[in-house]
Enzyme design. Sequence first.
Site, PDB file in Angstrom:
ATOM      1  CG  HIS A   9      -0.177   0.006   2.522  1.00 18.09           C
ATOM      2  ND1 HIS A   9       0.395   1.141   3.060  1.00 18.09           N
ATOM      3  CD2 HIS A   9       0.115  -0.999   3.382  1.00 18.09           C
ATOM      4  CE1 HIS A   9       0.992   0.849   4.184  1.00 18.09           C
ATOM      5  NE2 HIS A   9       0.846  -0.456   4.414  1.00 18.09           N
ATOM      6  CD  GLU A  81       1.620  -5.668   8.029  1.00 19.05           C
ATOM      7  OE1 GLU A  81       1.868  -6.887   7.956  1.00 19.05           O
ATOM      8  OE2 GLU A  81       2.314  -4.808   7.462  1.00 19.05           O
TER       9      GLU A  81
END
Length: 191
Positions: A9, A81
């Site tokens: 990201h 994550e």
Amino acid sequence: MKTLYLMRHGQTLFNKLGKVQGACDSPLTAKGIADAKAAGEFLREHDYHFDQCFSSTQERASDTLELVTDQPYQRLKGIKEWDFGLFEGENETLLPKTYYTEKSYDDFFVQFGGESATDFQDRVVKAFTEVMTEIPDGQKVLMVSHGAVMFRFLKALIPMAEIIENVSFHNCAILKLTFDGKKFTFIEQVR
């Protein structure tokens, strides 16, 4: 053969502030937005096309993917994550200095309500394997995820020394891997 393009990201507020960001989320910064758009332009300029797109369920990943391409995509919990437990949102200087080592953080975060390195890596490898197994042969897939996801996934595939020497997990980094139906092979860092 199937091809996986794995992307991190764009920069987030917590990245900029040096805060631990695993299970928690923060928005993309102006730089993160600009870098994601630049990554999308890079992919278009170099004629990359994707048959399917996927994103972590976390907003920073899905927002990045939406800036890279307007293709429809599916969100996957398995590639979110690492959960750092009570360290979420704290300053990164509090973390052990063992990240880029063979054991990484090992079981450190378990005592603080987070995931162990092994459980996290197993979750990530399982998610990538399940998705890529279902993808028809010959297809190219883009997945937007996170730095530790990319690191632990590669750690399951190649030696640590090779990762340190050849791979950068900067925001909007893109890695190319292939999947033959049984195993992944790391090819190169595209961006």
